[in-house]
Motif scaffolding. Structure first.
Motif, PDB file in Angstrom:
ATOM      1  N   ALA A   1      -1.877 -12.716   8.404  1.00 43.16           N
ATOM      2  CA  ALA A   1      -1.691 -11.825   7.362  1.00 43.16           C
ATOM      3  C   ALA A   1      -2.484 -10.451   7.692  1.00 43.16           C
ATOM      4  CB  ALA A   1      -2.551 -12.446   6.189  1.00 43.16           C
ATOM      5  N   CYS A   2      -1.692  -9.507   7.134  1.00 46.64           N
ATOM      6  CA  CYS A   2      -2.191  -8.228   7.686  1.00 46.64           C
ATOM      7  C   CYS A   2      -3.441  -7.736   6.779  1.00 46.64           C
ATOM      8  CB  CYS A   2      -1.209  -7.070   7.244  1.00 46.64           C
ATOM      9  SG  CYS A   2      -1.490  -5.272   7.574  1.00 46.64           S
ATOM     10  N   ASP A   3      -4.254  -7.253   7.596  1.00 43.15           N
ATOM     11  CA  ASP A   3      -5.810  -6.979   6.936  1.00 43.15           C
ATOM     12  C   ASP A   3      -5.664  -5.364   6.914  1.00 43.15           C
ATOM     13  OD1 ASP A   3      -7.872  -9.256   7.314  1.00 43.15           O
ATOM     14  OD2 ASP A   3      -6.471  -9.374   9.178  1.00 43.15           O
ATOM     15  N   VAL A   4      -6.297  -4.760   5.548  1.00 41.38           N
ATOM     16  CA  VAL A   4      -6.071  -3.531   5.562  1.00 41.38           C
ATOM     17  C   VAL A   4      -7.010  -2.947   6.140  1.00 41.38           C
ATOM     18  CG1 VAL A   4      -6.213  -1.829   3.577  1.00 41.38           C
ATOM     19  CG2 VAL A   4      -5.471  -4.108   3.052  1.00 41.38           C
ATOM     20  N   ARG A   5      -6.516  -1.671   6.783  1.00 45.16           N
ATOM     21  CA  ARG A   5      -7.402  -0.606   7.637  1.00 45.16           C
ATOM     22  C   ARG A   5      -7.268  -1.062   9.236  1.00 45.16           C
ATOM     23  NH1 ARG A   5     -12.584   1.805   5.334  1.00 45.16           N
ATOM     24  NH2 ARG A   5     -12.042   3.160   7.169  1.00 45.16           N
ATOM     25  N   CYS A   6      -7.101  -2.227   9.146  1.00 42.01           N
ATOM     26  CA  CYS A   6      -7.086  -2.934  10.589  1.00 42.01           C
ATOM     27  C   CYS A   6      -5.449  -2.387  11.314  1.00 42.01           C
ATOM     28  CB  CYS A   6      -7.100  -4.422  10.508  1.00 42.01           C
ATOM     29  SG  CYS A   6      -7.648  -5.140  12.322  1.00 42.01           S
ATOM     30  N   CYS A   7      -5.815  -1.441  12.109  1.00 45.01           N
ATOM     31  CA  CYS A   7      -4.331  -1.111  12.584  1.00 45.01           C
ATOM     32  C   CYS A   7      -3.869  -1.488  13.912  1.00 45.01           C
ATOM     33  CB  CYS A   7      -4.588   0.471  13.255  1.00 45.01           C
ATOM     34  SG  CYS A   7      -4.891   1.680  11.592  1.00 45.01           S
ATOM     35  N   CYS A   8      -5.038  -2.338  14.648  1.00 38.60           N
ATOM     36  CA  CYS A   8      -4.419  -3.332  15.665  1.00 38.60           C
ATOM     37  C   CYS A   8      -4.220  -4.697  15.255  1.00 38.60           C
ATOM     38  CB  CYS A   8      -5.685  -3.522  16.674  1.00 38.60           C
ATOM     39  SG  CYS A   8      -7.306  -4.074  15.969  1.00 38.60           S
ATOM     40  N   ASP A   9      -3.988  -5.115  13.999  1.00 38.20           N
ATOM     41  CA  ASP A   9      -3.549  -6.446  13.558  1.00 38.20           C
ATOM     42  C   ASP A   9      -2.082  -6.434  13.974  1.00 38.20           C
ATOM     43  OD1 ASP A   9      -3.209  -8.735  12.444  1.00 38.20           O
ATOM     44  OD2 ASP A   9      -4.298  -8.124  10.303  1.00 38.20           O
ATOM     45  N   LYS A  10      -1.675  -7.770  14.751  1.00 32.50           N
ATOM     46  CA  LYS A  10      -0.250  -7.755  14.956  1.00 32.50           C
ATOM     47  C   LYS A  10       0.225  -8.356  13.824  1.00 32.50           C
ATOM     48  CE  LYS A  10      -0.993  -6.473  19.393  1.00 32.50           C
ATOM     49  NZ  LYS A  10      -0.679  -5.497  19.932  1.00 32.50           N
ATOM     50  N   ASP A  11      -0.103  -8.541  12.837  1.00 32.72           N
ATOM     51  CA  ASP A  11       0.489  -9.290  11.633  1.00 32.72           C
ATOM     52  C   ASP A  11       1.033  -7.982  10.731  1.00 32.72           C
ATOM     53  OD1 ASP A  11       0.152 -11.919  12.378  1.00 32.72           O
ATOM     54  OD2 ASP A  11      -1.905 -11.729  11.421  1.00 32.72           O
ATOM     55  N   CYS A  12       0.575  -6.745  10.975  1.00 33.86           N
ATOM     56  CA  CYS A  12       1.079  -5.712  10.148  1.00 33.86           C
ATOM     57  C   CYS A  12       2.189  -5.294  10.385  1.00 33.86           C
ATOM     58  CB  CYS A  12       0.100  -4.713  10.011  1.00 33.86           C
ATOM     59  SG  CYS A  12      -1.913  -5.159   9.664  1.00 33.86           S
ATOM     60  N   SER A  13       3.167  -4.830   9.619  1.00 32.72           N
ATOM     61  CA  SER A  13       4.493  -4.392   9.840  1.00 32.72           C
ATOM     62  C   SER A  13       4.384  -2.792  10.183  1.00 32.72           C
ATOM     63  CB  SER A  13       5.372  -4.896   8.792  1.00 32.72           C
ATOM     64  OG  SER A  13       5.006  -4.478   7.575  1.00 32.72           O
ATOM     65  N   VAL A  14       5.576  -2.101  10.335  1.00 31.21           N
ATOM     66  CA  VAL A  14       5.455  -0.635  10.416  1.00 31.21           C
ATOM     67  C   VAL A  14       5.081  -0.209   8.835  1.00 31.21           C
ATOM     68  CG1 VAL A  14       6.813   1.302  11.200  1.00 31.21           C
ATOM     69  CG2 VAL A  14       6.980  -0.823  12.580  1.00 31.21           C
TER      70      VAL A  14
END
Length: 715
Positions: free
Chosen positions: A181-194
């Motif tokens: 899952a994407c963690d907010v403000r975590c820019c290195c999280d691989k689960d965050c989409s563009v």
């Protein structure tokens, strides 16, 4: 944040609009324009709203003029729910709520009640107030709502597996806390989409916890865009990879904690403490039924009847209680059978507390009121009141071998209300010796007691017995008879004192008075040695320094009179010289170089001025005279060096600490101050650059012209 003046102006505008609408019998929206970023919006409709109907529709600007058309009373189909609420005689609150789920749709999801894009809603709404099919007022609402980022596996117990953190900061992305899952403000999280990253791209978590290492040093070429960079910076800057950084991370040798099945967001159940196999310093002592072994102690300055006892932590406290009636419960009323409890030894067994009772005959140290001490048959008394509990814990290794308790009881006479002072203590003994805490390792730490020593004449070894150097600690009425002592703390200057009651009769015996004050001051410092370091060895002579005692003579020669005595050692001063002897991991280690105890002599005389002549007439009437003590710490410089010359003091052109331009650091990459790479490599690169510079100079235009002139001259 709005100022009070702006708020008052807005209130005045609303009142004016309300009065205008009421007098002209018209309706107005307040405000007439809104910007909504959430699923709800509200406004007020003011005026005669009895026959007014509301219509909601979606509008868009014209392609030719770019303006919104006139309001219309024809309702439209929207995804909003419009409600109205009468809040006054001539006021209606208009509320709009979005009838749609703001979660982001999945990849193959067919449900329409979700957001297809992160920007879920982007539209303009118009609310019209109509009377008989004619619009009277309109409200425009600009809506811009983003989808809510909700993890797909909410409530899952899966945790991110963190690799071995040797020489790296807590894995590759420390802020990646939620699995898949994407963690907010975590820019290195691989689960965050563009699309997710665009929402908080400018608000990423800084520092190592956000996956970013420490900032680049000032000598890196990557910081050459800074405003304060000098002109020569592009020529002498260092190009190095960001991974070539001395920062190693905050965590080492981490481990993965397995998840336990169970509900989330539930208040934890306070269970009994987990039993331990062995005791370590500071761990709580447990009873046989896995409960904390408690003794009354002070917590945050207040006495707590049931405070856990920590292993190898000595303490000694006093608790003051106001008694109006005889106590009936613990800790003032205890039974030996309740105190003889089984305690875990920490080595697989248990030990029982051995209780010994003592009866206190002198109650002066427990009762502060003298009237209550006097016994009388007519006064009620409280029998077998627990006055003191003194525990001794005998330990060896990581376990307890024996526990003894001395319980002091007494009979307390009641005289209205009695102020009772009870004592509680715990001492850990290794064999028959009490473990003494150190004040540093090896150098003294600021705020820790200064360690002193007395020659142990009872022991066959030529060792020293630890003690402390004390100052006065004023309590209660401040008299020396009731005052306590406090240890001298390293690095902390302090001054304290107490008051001594002196009468005219005492001033007729000056020699006795001088001996009394001298004995009071000498009781503060009974030691003859002071430890150099914070962890001295009692059997090593070089770890101790002799204490020097100096008695100062009176400044003026005088004689004793009827109402005065001279040469009274009323002030004791302790002077401690310390110096830095070593560095351990960059931390300076301070040792005591010398300690001197001196006395200042003064003349005491009765003050009979101000109309109060009773102390000079009545031989028993007393006056209060101060007895003071102080301590001063002085740091000895490590190496003062030769005195600076006038040139060094006046001219700072070549001083790097006081001048912006430092010519001595011109060759910074090949000096010892540069730590970006090994010194051998930087020196080799620097010499190559010097060689290339010389070669370019020889083969360049100036030398070519010199050779041409030389050749033409020889011809």
């Amino acid at each position: 944040m709005l100022s009070p003046s702006s708020i008052s102006r807005q209130v005045i505008c609303v009142l004016l609009l309300f009065s205008l609408a009421h007098t002209r019998n018209v309706v107005v929206f307040q405000p007439s324009y809104l910007t909504a970023t959430g699923p709800a919006a509200s406004a007020l409709l003011l005026g005669n709203t009895s026959d007014t109907s509301l219509n909601l529709r979606t509008v868009s600007p014209s392609n030719t003029t770019g303006s919104i058309g006139p309001p219309s009373c024809v309702p439209g189909v929207t995804q909003w729910v419009l409600t109205r609420e009468q809040v006054g005689k001539n006021a209606v609150r208009i509320q709009l709520r979005l009838d749609k789920n703001l979660r982001l749709c999945g990849e193959n999801e067919t449900d329409t009640d979700c957001c297809r894009k992160p920007l879920c809603v982007l539209e303009t709404l118009q609310v019209s107030a109509c009377v008989g099919g004619t619009p009277q007022a309109s409200l425009l609402i600009q809506v811009k709502i983003h989808a809510r980022l909700v993890p797909a596996n909410t409530g899952s117990d899966n945790k991110t597996a963190i690799p071995n953190q040797v020489h790296q900061p807590l894995g590759s992305c420390p802020c990646d806390l939620t699995f898949r899952a994407c963690d907010v403000r975590c820019c290195c999280d691989k689960d965050c989409s563009v699309e997710d990253l665009k929402l908080f791209a400018s608000h990423c978590l800084p520092g190592p916890f956000g996956g970013q290492v420490s900032p680049a040093p000032d000598y890196q070429c990557s910081v050459q865009s800074s405003e304060n960079s000098p002109d020569w910076f592009p020529f002498l800057c260092v190009s190095s990879s960001p991974e070539n950084n001395p920062y190693l991370g905050l965590f080492y040798h981490g481990d993965t904690i397995p998840s336990k099945p169970g509900p989330t967001f539930q208040r934890p159940v306070l269970s009994a403490p987990v039993p331990v196999n062995v005791y370590i310093q500071g761990s709580p002592i447990l009873t046989l039924n896995d409960q904390y072994f408690t003794i009354p102690q002070k917590v945050l300055g207040q006495c707590v009847n049931s405070a856990p006892v920590a292993f190898l932590k000595n303490f000694k406290v006093k608790c003051v209680t106001l008694l109006r009636n005889c106590p009936t419960g613990s800790p003032l009323q205890t039974l030996p059978m309740d105190l003889r409890m089984l305690v875990k030894s920490g080595q697989g067994g248990d030990v029982i507390v051995d209780v010994t009772d003592e009866v206190a005959t002198d109650l002066s140290q427990f009762i502060s009121s003298t009237d209550a001490v006097a016994s009388s048959d007519e006064r009620p008394v409280c029998k077998n009141v627990t006055l003191a509990l003194d525990y001794k814990f005998y330990w060896k290794g990581n376990g307890i071998t024996n526990i003894t308790l001395t319980r002091t009881v007494g009979t307390i006479p009641l005289n209205g209300s009695v102020v009772l002072t009870t004592r509680y203590s715990a001492v850990f003994l290794n064999g028959e010796f009490m473990g003494e805490p150190n004040s540093g390792n090896p150098g003294y730490q600021v705020g820790r007691p200064v360690i002193a020593g007395i020659v142990d004449t009872l022991d066959n070894d030529t060792g020293l017995q630890r003690t402390s150097i004390n100052l006065w600690k004023p309590v209660s009425d401040g008299l020396c008879s009731t005052n306590e002592k406090k240890p001298v703390l390293f690095g902390e200057n302090s001054t304290s004192g107490c008051l001594l009651a002196i009468s005219r009769q005492n001033l007729t015996q000056c020699n006795l008075l001088r001996e009394t004050v001298t004995s009071l001051q000498a009781a503060l410092t009974l030691a003859t040695y002071v430890a150099r370091s914070g962890n001295p060895d009692p059997l090593t002579v070089k770890d101790w320094v002799n204490i020097s005692f100096v008695t100062l003579n009176s400044s003026t020669a005088s004689e004793d009179t009827i109402n005065s005595c001279y040469g009274i050692p009323s002030h004791q001063h302790i002077h401690v010289w310390s110096l830095i002897t070593d560095m351990v991991e960059g931390i300076p280690q301070r040792d005591i170089h010398a300690l001197q105890v001196s006395y200042s002599l003064s003349t005491w005389a009765l003050d009979c001025g101000g109309g109060d002549v009773s102390p000079c007439v009545d031989p028993v009437e007393t006056q209060l005279f101060p007895i003071t003590s102080s301590v001063t710490f002085t740091d000895i410089p490590i190496n003062t060096g030769p005195p600076k010359t006038r040139f060094q003091i006046n001219f700072t052109e070549y001083d790097c600490n006081r001048n912006d331009v430092c010519w001595s650091e011109l060759a910074f990459p090949i000096t010892k101050y540069y730590t970006g790479e090994p010194y051998s490599q930087s020196l080799a690169k620097g010499l190559i650059m010097v060689f290339l510079f010389i070669t370019a100079s020889i083969l360049g235009t100036p030398w070519r012209q010199i050779r041409q002139v030389w050749n033409s001259a020889t011809l």
